[in-house]
Write an enzyme that holds these catalytic residues in place. Structure first.
Site, PDB file in Angstrom:
ATOM      1  N   HIS A   1      51.477  21.704  38.794  1.00 10.35           N
ATOM      2  CA  HIS A   1      50.417  22.713  38.957  1.00 10.35           C
ATOM      3  C   HIS A   1      49.014  22.120  38.862  1.00 10.35           C
ATOM      4  O   HIS A   1      48.029  22.855  38.936  1.00 10.35           O
ATOM      5  CB  HIS A   1      50.571  23.817  37.911  1.00 10.35           C
ATOM      6  CG  HIS A   1      51.853  24.574  38.047  1.00 10.35           C
ATOM      7  ND1 HIS A   1      52.004  25.635  38.908  1.00 10.35           N
ATOM      8  CD2 HIS A   1      53.058  24.393  37.457  1.00 10.35           C
ATOM      9  CE1 HIS A   1      53.246  26.098  38.824  1.00 10.35           C
ATOM     10  NE2 HIS A   1      53.911  25.356  37.952  1.00 10.35           N
TER      11      HIS A   1
ATOM     12  N   LYS B   1      53.580  23.254  46.072  1.00  9.99           N
ATOM     13  CA  LYS B   1      52.594  24.237  45.593  1.00  9.99           C
ATOM     14  C   LYS B   1      51.286  24.035  46.383  1.00  9.99           C
ATOM     15  O   LYS B   1      51.220  24.468  47.529  1.00  9.99           O
ATOM     16  CB  LYS B   1      52.454  24.100  44.082  1.00  9.99           C
ATOM     17  CG  LYS B   1      53.833  24.250  43.406  1.00  9.99           C
ATOM     18  CD  LYS B   1      53.797  24.359  41.935  1.00  9.99           C
ATOM     19  CE  LYS B   1      55.160  24.233  41.276  1.00  9.99           C
ATOM     20  NZ  LYS B   1      56.197  25.139  41.745  1.00  9.99           N
TER      21      LYS B   1
ATOM     22  N   SER C   1      53.361  25.746  33.079  1.00  8.70           N
ATOM     23  CA  SER C   1      53.514  26.708  34.166  1.00  8.70           C
ATOM     24  C   SER C   1      53.400  28.171  33.739  1.00  8.70           C
ATOM     25  O   SER C   1      53.024  29.011  34.553  1.00  8.70           O
ATOM     26  CB  SER C   1      54.834  26.469  34.896  1.00  8.70           C
ATOM     27  OG  SER C   1      55.897  26.447  33.991  1.00  8.70           O
TER      28      SER C   1
HETATM   29  C1  LIG Z   1      55.973  21.933  35.919  1.00 13.70           C
HETATM   30  C2  LIG Z   1      56.929  22.070  37.051  1.00 13.70           C
HETATM   31  N1  LIG Z   1      57.716  21.028  37.392  1.00 13.70           N
HETATM   32  C3  LIG Z   1      58.587  21.105  38.400  1.00 13.70           C
HETATM   33  C4  LIG Z   1      58.729  22.252  39.141  1.00 13.70           C
HETATM   34  C5  LIG Z   1      59.744  22.291  40.216  1.00 13.70           C
HETATM   35  O1  LIG Z   1      59.155  21.993  41.427  1.00 13.70           O
HETATM   36  P1  LIG Z   1      59.853  22.482  42.783  1.00 13.70           P
HETATM   37  O2  LIG Z   1      59.588  23.934  42.882  1.00 13.70           O
HETATM   38  O3  LIG Z   1      59.166  21.664  43.821  1.00 13.70           O
HETATM   39  O4  LIG Z   1      61.296  22.162  42.647  1.00 13.70           O
HETATM   40  C6  LIG Z   1      57.921  23.364  38.836  1.00 13.70           C
HETATM   41  C7  LIG Z   1      57.942  24.628  39.565  1.00 13.70           C
HETATM   42  O5  LIG Z   1      58.656  25.114  40.276  1.00 13.70           O
HETATM   43  C8  LIG Z   1      57.012  23.271  37.760  1.00 13.70           C
HETATM   44  O6  LIG Z   1      56.266  24.324  37.420  1.00 13.70           O
END
Ligand SMILES: Cc1ncc(COP(=O)(O)O)c(C=O)c1O
Length: 388
Positions: free
Chosen positions: A205, A236, A177
């Site tokens: 992502h 996303k 990320s």
């Molecule tokens: C790699 C990754 N996993 C999980 C999440 C968490 O997802 P959520 O925002 O839907 O809780 C994110 C980002 O927020 C992320 O970048």
């Protein structure tokens, strides 16, 4: 209370105190943040579907029919036909037997890792994995070995040492990320087979960005059958909220029965599920949206590179511009904001010392003029600050 004040002061002194920005318009390429019109280069709404009229119309229709809340957890009274339909469609999209939806991507990782491994097991986790994976590892009670970012020799060494554990699970982000680079999935799968380990990929992502139909990093690498546990998020590119796991029917049944973050939380509201369903349908009916997204990614990347900025070797809608120094990074971010460009600076502890960066993200509905304006601002402010 006094203790909390001290901690807050410490954060302020260290330059780590965070404040919330306020959006006063849609999550769109041009929007209003803190009263200022800006070009948005910081949204995970990669396909721009949160403002797509087809998606919005379907959400409104579902809210008219079903109302605004789900009223219970999935195992009590909150399980709608919509949840079932979304899970079936996600399983097909990811080419797995089954899928299960959680309320956030964060809760998905907590649910999976606390269910599929325990005391006798070893998780082998990339050092740059998302915070939700790190927290899930802590909660899982499994032993955790961290391998250097995408370093296959280190991963192999950790697998070698871990042979006596009951189960070995390699966990990696599909797209990282903060760096935007991809996990070397083919080599990871090969090592997993050699050492009889399972593989879990968090494709938050990658979903809706990578692969011919947007199915994510495993599709990009031609490995759709090879990943044991595929995690994705609906928050996303799929323009809603929630996370999901795609895998075998047995895995999904186990999660439904044992994952506490699934069991003990009110189900996602019908409108939210409708947004995911409509976005997924839109992507499947209009795969050319991926071509537009990638055109935009390439356009912004080449514009920034031509100016002399050092970009990290990302291969996704995340473009990190390496600056190094914290102060300079934040000055650049502030200068860009003055020019009407929202391009956040990322600094420690989110990234290691000395690797502060501007992290921009691209959306399919950015117009070429938006991106050209952004590049112009990067040129002006970068020169003023002597960065290029
Ligand atoms: C790699 C990754 N996993 C999980 C999440 C968490 O997802 P959520 O925002 O839907 O809780 C994110 C980002 O927020 C992320 O970048």
């Amino acid at each position: 209370m006094e203790e909390w004040g001290k901690e807050l002061n410490r954060l302020k002194e260290a330059g780590l105190y965070r404040k919330l920005r306020v959006l006063e318009d849609a999550q769109a390429p041009q929007t209003i943040v803190d009263g200022q019109e800006i070009i948005m280069l910081a949204s995970n709404n990669y396909l721009g579907l949160s403002i797509n009229s087809q998606v919005k119309d379907q959400v409104i229709e579902i809210v008219e029919d079903y109302g605004t809340s789900s009223g219970g957890s999935r195992l009590t009274t909150g399980n709608y036909d919509l949840h079932q339909e979304l899970e079936e469609k996600l399983a097909k999209f990811k080419k797995y037997e089954a899928a299960i939806v959680f309320n956030t991507g964060y809760m998905t990782n907590l649910g999976v890792l606390t269910t599929v491994v325990g005391k006798e097991d070893l998780i082998i986790s990339d050092e740059l994995n998302h915070a939700s994976i790190i927290d899930a590892c802590r909660l899982s009670k499994a032993e955790v070995a961290i391998y250097q970012h995408t370093n296959l020799d280190d991963l192999k060494a950790k697998l070698e040492v871990g042979q006596n554990y009951n189960r070995r699970l390699i966990v990696t982000d599909g797209v990282f990320s903060m760096d935007g680079d991809l996990a070397p999935l083919a080599a990871i799968v090969e090592l997993a087979r050699e050492y009889n380990a399972l593989v879990m990929v968090d494709d938050a992502h990658g979903t809706g960005v990578l692969g011919d139909s947007g199915a994510g990093s495993s599709q990009h690498f031609g490995l759709q059958d090879e990943i044991d546990i595929k995690v994705g998020t609906l928050s996303k590119a799929l323009a809603a909220e929630g996370g999901f796991v795609a895998g075998s029917q047995e895995l999904v049944d186990l999660l439904r029965n044992k994952a506490r973050s699934f069991i003990y939380s009110t189900a996602l509201a019908p409108g939210t599920i409708a947004a995911s369903l409509a976005s997924l349908q839109y992507l499947q009916d209009n795969p050319q949206i991926l071509t537009t997204l990638w055109r935009n990614i390439k356009l912004l990347k080449s514009g920034l590179q031509d100016l002399g900025y050092q970009l990290l070797p990302s291969n996704s809608a995340i473009i990190p511009i390496m600056i190094g120094d914290e102060e300079e990074t934040m000055k650049l971010s502030r200068g860009l904001l003055e020019e009407g460009i929202l391009a956040p600076g990322i600094r420690p502890p989110t990234v290691p010392e000395g690797t502060s960066r501007i992290r921009v993200t691209v959306m399919a509905n950015h117009q070429v003029q938006d991106l050209e304006k952004a590049v112009k601002a990067f040129s002006k402010v970068g020169k003023e600050l002597d960065l290029i």
